[in-house]
Design an enzyme around this catalytic site. Structure first.
Site, PDB file in Angstrom:
ATOM      1  N   SER A  36       0.283  -5.996  -1.612  1.00 52.18           N
ATOM      2  CA  SER A  36      -0.776  -5.015  -1.371  1.00 52.18           C
ATOM      3  C   SER A  36      -0.454  -4.175  -0.136  1.00 52.18           C
ATOM      4  O   SER A  36       0.123  -4.683   0.825  1.00 52.18           O
ATOM      5  CB  SER A  36      -2.076  -5.810  -1.125  1.00 52.18           C
ATOM      6  OG  SER A  36      -3.191  -5.114  -1.560  1.00 52.18           O
ATOM      7  N   PRO A  37      -0.825  -2.886  -0.152  1.00 46.10           N
ATOM      8  CA  PRO A  37      -0.560  -2.061   1.037  1.00 46.10           C
ATOM      9  C   PRO A  37      -1.361  -2.560   2.234  1.00 46.10           C
ATOM     10  O   PRO A  37      -2.541  -2.881   2.098  1.00 46.10           O
ATOM     11  CB  PRO A  37      -1.031  -0.666   0.605  1.00 46.10           C
ATOM     12  CG  PRO A  37      -1.977  -0.901  -0.524  1.00 46.10           C
ATOM     13  CD  PRO A  37      -1.505  -2.142  -1.210  1.00 46.10           C
ATOM     14  N   CYS A  44      -1.901  -1.580   6.392  1.00 44.53           N
ATOM     15  CA  CYS A  44      -1.657  -0.790   7.606  1.00 44.53           C
ATOM     16  C   CYS A  44      -1.165  -1.694   8.719  1.00 44.53           C
ATOM     17  O   CYS A  44      -1.768  -2.743   8.979  1.00 44.53           O
ATOM     18  CB  CYS A  44      -2.956  -0.188   8.124  1.00 44.53           C
ATOM     19  SG  CYS A  44      -3.490   1.256   7.265  1.00 44.53           S
ATOM     20  N   GLN A  55       1.783   3.902  -0.312  1.00 42.95           N
ATOM     21  CA  GLN A  55       0.407   4.368  -0.492  1.00 42.95           C
ATOM     22  C   GLN A  55       0.200   5.630   0.346  1.00 42.95           C
ATOM     23  O   GLN A  55       0.420   5.616   1.560  1.00 42.95           O
ATOM     24  CB  GLN A  55      -0.587   3.287  -0.050  1.00 42.95           C
ATOM     25  CG  GLN A  55      -2.016   3.631  -0.433  1.00 42.95           C
ATOM     26  CD  GLN A  55      -3.016   2.614   0.067  1.00 42.95           C
ATOM     27  OE1 GLN A  55      -3.053   2.303   1.257  1.00 42.95           O
ATOM     28  NE2 GLN A  55      -3.841   2.095  -0.823  1.00 42.95           N
ATOM     29  N   TYR A 104     -12.136   6.376   2.859  1.00 47.60           N
ATOM     30  CA  TYR A 104     -11.283   7.494   3.264  1.00 47.60           C
ATOM     31  C   TYR A 104     -11.599   8.715   2.384  1.00 47.60           C
ATOM     32  O   TYR A 104     -12.485   8.665   1.534  1.00 47.60           O
ATOM     33  CB  TYR A 104      -9.809   7.061   3.241  1.00 47.60           C
ATOM     34  CG  TYR A 104      -9.584   5.915   4.212  1.00 47.60           C
ATOM     35  CD1 TYR A 104      -9.854   6.077   5.573  1.00 47.60           C
ATOM     36  CD2 TYR A 104      -9.164   4.655   3.784  1.00 47.60           C
ATOM     37  CE1 TYR A 104      -9.703   5.031   6.480  1.00 47.60           C
ATOM     38  CE2 TYR A 104      -9.008   3.596   4.688  1.00 47.60           C
ATOM     39  CZ  TYR A 104      -9.289   3.799   6.026  1.00 47.60           C
ATOM     40  OH  TYR A 104      -9.155   2.760   6.912  1.00 47.60           O
ATOM     41  N   ARG A 135      -5.800   3.351  -5.881  1.00 45.21           N
ATOM     42  CA  ARG A 135      -6.721   2.297  -5.436  1.00 45.21           C
ATOM     43  C   ARG A 135      -8.114   2.893  -5.263  1.00 45.21           C
ATOM     44  O   ARG A 135      -8.282   3.926  -4.610  1.00 45.21           O
ATOM     45  CB  ARG A 135      -6.260   1.707  -4.105  1.00 45.21           C
ATOM     46  CG  ARG A 135      -7.292   0.744  -3.515  1.00 45.21           C
ATOM     47  CD  ARG A 135      -6.782   0.022  -2.300  1.00 45.21           C
ATOM     48  NE  ARG A 135      -5.838  -1.009  -2.641  1.00 45.21           N
ATOM     49  CZ  ARG A 135      -5.821  -2.242  -2.115  1.00 45.21           C
ATOM     50  NH1 ARG A 135      -6.714  -2.587  -1.218  1.00 45.21           N
ATOM     51  NH2 ARG A 135      -4.909  -3.118  -2.464  1.00 45.21           N
ATOM     52  N   GLY A 150      -2.430  -9.543  -0.470  1.00 45.52           N
ATOM     53  CA  GLY A 150      -2.352  -8.977   0.879  1.00 45.52           C
ATOM     54  C   GLY A 150      -2.019 -10.033   1.914  1.00 45.52           C
ATOM     55  O   GLY A 150      -0.846 -10.328   2.173  1.00 45.52           O
ATOM     56  N   ARG A 151      -3.068 -10.627   2.481  1.00 44.62           N
ATOM     57  CA  ARG A 151      -2.861 -11.564   3.596  1.00 44.62           C
ATOM     58  C   ARG A 151      -1.983 -12.736   3.207  1.00 44.62           C
ATOM     59  O   ARG A 151      -1.222 -13.254   4.045  1.00 44.62           O
ATOM     60  CB  ARG A 151      -4.222 -12.036   4.114  1.00 44.62           C
ATOM     61  CG  ARG A 151      -4.984 -10.916   4.820  1.00 44.62           C
ATOM     62  CD  ARG A 151      -6.457 -11.203   4.925  1.00 44.62           C
ATOM     63  NE  ARG A 151      -7.114 -11.182   3.613  1.00 44.62           N
ATOM     64  CZ  ARG A 151      -8.402 -11.380   3.416  1.00 44.62           C
ATOM     65  NH1 ARG A 151      -9.182 -11.622   4.451  1.00 44.62           N
ATOM     66  NH2 ARG A 151      -8.923 -11.341   2.194  1.00 44.62           N
TER      67      ARG A 151
HETATM   68  C1  LIG Z   1      -3.763  -6.054   8.009  1.00 43.54           C
HETATM   69  C2  LIG Z   1      -4.341  -5.395   6.783  1.00 43.54           C
HETATM   70  C3  LIG Z   1      -4.130  -4.034   6.576  1.00 43.54           C
HETATM   71  C4  LIG Z   1      -4.614  -3.419   5.424  1.00 43.54           C
HETATM   72  N1  LIG Z   1      -4.314  -2.103   5.174  1.00 43.54           N
HETATM   73  C5  LIG Z   1      -4.581  -1.565   3.976  1.00 43.54           C
HETATM   74  C6  LIG Z   1      -4.046  -0.310   3.600  1.00 43.54           C
HETATM   75  O1  LIG Z   1      -3.235   0.283   4.305  1.00 43.54           O
HETATM   76  N2  LIG Z   1      -4.429   0.213   2.406  1.00 43.54           N
HETATM   77  C7  LIG Z   1      -5.271  -0.477   1.550  1.00 43.54           C
HETATM   78  O2  LIG Z   1      -5.590   0.051   0.477  1.00 43.54           O
HETATM   79  N3  LIG Z   1      -5.744  -1.684   1.861  1.00 43.54           N
HETATM   80  C8  LIG Z   1      -5.394  -2.258   3.031  1.00 43.54           C
HETATM   81  N4  LIG Z   1      -5.785  -3.535   3.310  1.00 43.54           N
HETATM   82  C9  LIG Z   1      -6.468  -4.323   2.254  1.00 43.54           C
HETATM   83  C10 LIG Z   1      -5.443  -5.157   1.482  1.00 43.54           C
HETATM   84  O3  LIG Z   1      -4.516  -4.346   0.798  1.00 43.54           O
HETATM   85  C11 LIG Z   1      -6.139  -6.097   0.470  1.00 43.54           C
HETATM   86  O4  LIG Z   1      -6.821  -5.322  -0.471  1.00 43.54           O
HETATM   87  C12 LIG Z   1      -7.128  -7.031   1.154  1.00 43.54           C
HETATM   88  O5  LIG Z   1      -6.527  -7.655   2.273  1.00 43.54           O
HETATM   89  C13 LIG Z   1      -7.651  -8.098   0.185  1.00 43.54           C
HETATM   90  O6  LIG Z   1      -6.573  -8.825  -0.376  1.00 43.54           O
HETATM   91  P1  LIG Z   1      -6.146 -10.289   0.191  1.00 43.54           P
HETATM   92  O7  LIG Z   1      -7.348 -11.182   0.117  1.00 43.54           O
HETATM   93  O8  LIG Z   1      -5.022 -10.716  -0.725  1.00 43.54           O
HETATM   94  O9  LIG Z   1      -5.690 -10.097   1.611  1.00 43.54           O
HETATM   95  C14 LIG Z   1      -5.360  -4.170   4.470  1.00 43.54           C
HETATM   96  C15 LIG Z   1      -5.613  -5.515   4.710  1.00 43.54           C
HETATM   97  C16 LIG Z   1      -5.088  -6.134   5.833  1.00 43.54           C
HETATM   98  C17 LIG Z   1      -5.333  -7.609   6.022  1.00 43.54           C
END
Ligand SMILES: Cc1cc2nc3c(=O)[nH]c(=O)nc-3n(C[C@H](O)[C@H](O)[C@H](O)COP(=O)(O)O)c2cc1C
Length: 373
Positions: free
Chosen positions: A24-25, A27, A102, A185, A233, A327-328
């Site tokens: 997952s993207p 930041c 992204q 956004y 997304r 993601g995490r």
């Molecule tokens: C450090 C961090 C940065 C994130 N940055 C973005 C981002 O740049 N774009 C986005 O769409 N979601 C972003 N997210 C959301 C994640 O892509 C993901 O949807 C969210 O963490 C839930 O998934 P998970 O439970 O597997 O972590 C971010 C999440 C984290 C933890």
């Protein structure tokens, strides 16, 4: 034993991915002047060995005014394109993963100083604050400045910036572009009644509010070469009485499919303050993915608290999604897909230099997870 669906090829309209796991993207707020540097080489290099089929690089601004913070990645000039091309070029020599990026515009949520691991505040003039923009002059909250309402020329310029950044991404070696249409956004702000009070053809009913996001997706599709995956997304719903509803998201997903978007990831949250989200439990947003998939036929990606390969497999087997975004879990365990495979009794190809740690050569994961040593 049949190979889990999770590890079968994911056939999208534009291209086929090796499996149904995506990084997952996320930041990282670690760029200077929008340039990818040594941190990105380390971070993306590590994730490139995850075993996922697709790695989507963090939210990357299409213009200086589209950044969230001064430390966001950007893709509006030649230097940024060259820096990303160098990083991706080096990593592609050592990983079969498909790299995506992204692209985003922060809208009314930009001009922030973000400190990791968490915390942000508005930039001051002395720190280089810039004017945010939005569908209407409505601030995200009292702690955010009021954005300037975009006129049609401003919207045209932003559409063009998305298309130009997509062209740069393809030239830099990315095989997928994802548009950030969630989390409050700019593209999301157009969709939500509590941030869009326009009275022209881009405000009012759902079709009008979804129009700018659809037009941006169309412009980006036109800018990309054939074979380049385009994802989007969006927030499944906003958990707010004046926010986006699931029905509206299904309508947008249908539009996106018609303009050539390959997949939609359904996320949620951060659209506006004062939301009432459900408890963050495993797979808490997967029903968004199921609704979008079943009602539009677009390839659908579930995200949010997907914690294991077995949980992901269940979502796919139940017809909730075509793929999962992690993601995490990937930050915590950058070889997530390899470990999920070992836990489920199969194996993914890895670097020859790492072969000694594969599940057939080293029984650790099979012993821990009881899949037979
Ligand atoms: C450090 C961090 C940065 C994130 N940055 C973005 C981002 O740049 N774009 C986005 O769409 N979601 C972003 N997210 C959301 C994640 O892509 C993901 O949807 C969210 O963490 C839930 O998934 P998970 O439970 O597997 O972590 C971010 C999440 C984290 C933890």
């Amino acid at each position: 034993m049949n190979r889990p669906l999770l590890f079968t090829p994911w056939q999208l309209p534009s291209a086929t991915l090796a499996n149904r796991i995506m990084v997952s993207p996320m930041c990282m707020y670690s760029a200077t002047d929008g340039l990818a540097g040594s941190f990105h080489r380390l971070h993306l290099g590590t994730l490139s060995q995850s075993g996922a089929g697709l790695l989507v690089v963090e939210s990357t601004a299409v213009s200086p005014g589209g950044r969230i913070s001064p430390n966001c990645l950007g893709l509006w000039n030649d230097a940024q394109e060259t820096a990303l091309a160098r990083v991706i070029g080096d990593l592609r020599a050592h990983s079969p993963i498909r790299f995506g990026i992204q692209l985003s515009h922060s809208g009314r949520k930009g001009s922030r100083l973000v400190t990791m691991p968490s915390g942000s505040r508005a930039l001051t003039e002395a720190e280089g604050a810039w004017q945010g923009v939005g569908p209407s002059a409505i601030a995200y909250s009292r702690r955010y400045p009021v954005p300037q309402e975009l006129d049609l020329a401003g919207m045209r310029a932003i559409r063009g910036a998305f298309a130009a950044a997509a062209r740069r991404a393809a030239r830099a070696g990315f095989g997928a572009v994802e548009l950030h249409g969630g989390h409050g956004y700019l593209l999301h702000a157009f969709r939500a009644p509590n941030s869009n009070r326009r009275t022209d053809g881009y405000g009012g009913d759902c079709a009008n509010r979804n129009r700018f996001p659809r037009e941006v997706a169309e412009a980006v599709r036109d800018a990309l070469p054939p074979g380049c995956i385009l994802g989007y997304r969006l927030n499944g719903e906003d958990w707010h009485p004046e926010g986006v509803t699931l029905e509206e998201s299904i309508a947008l997903a249908g539009d996106l499919r018609r303009v050539g978007v390959d997949y939609v990831t359904t996320s949620g949250g951060a659209g506006s303050p004062g939301i009432s989200p459900p408890p963050v439990t495993p797979g808490y947003m997967a029903h968004f993915a199921a609704a979008v998939r079943n009602q539009t036929g677009i390839d659908s990606v579930a995200v949010g608290m997907i914690l294991s390969g077995r949980q992901a497999e269940e979502l796919l087997q139940d017809g909730c999604a075509d793929a999962v975004a992690i993601g995490r879990g990937m930050l915590d365990d950058p070889r997530w897909a390899h470990h999920a495979a070992a836990q489920m009794g199969c194996e993914l190809a890895a670097l020859p230099q790492y072969a000694k740690s594969s599940s057939s050569n080293w029984p650790g994961y099979r012993i821990v997870h009881g899949t037979g040593a």
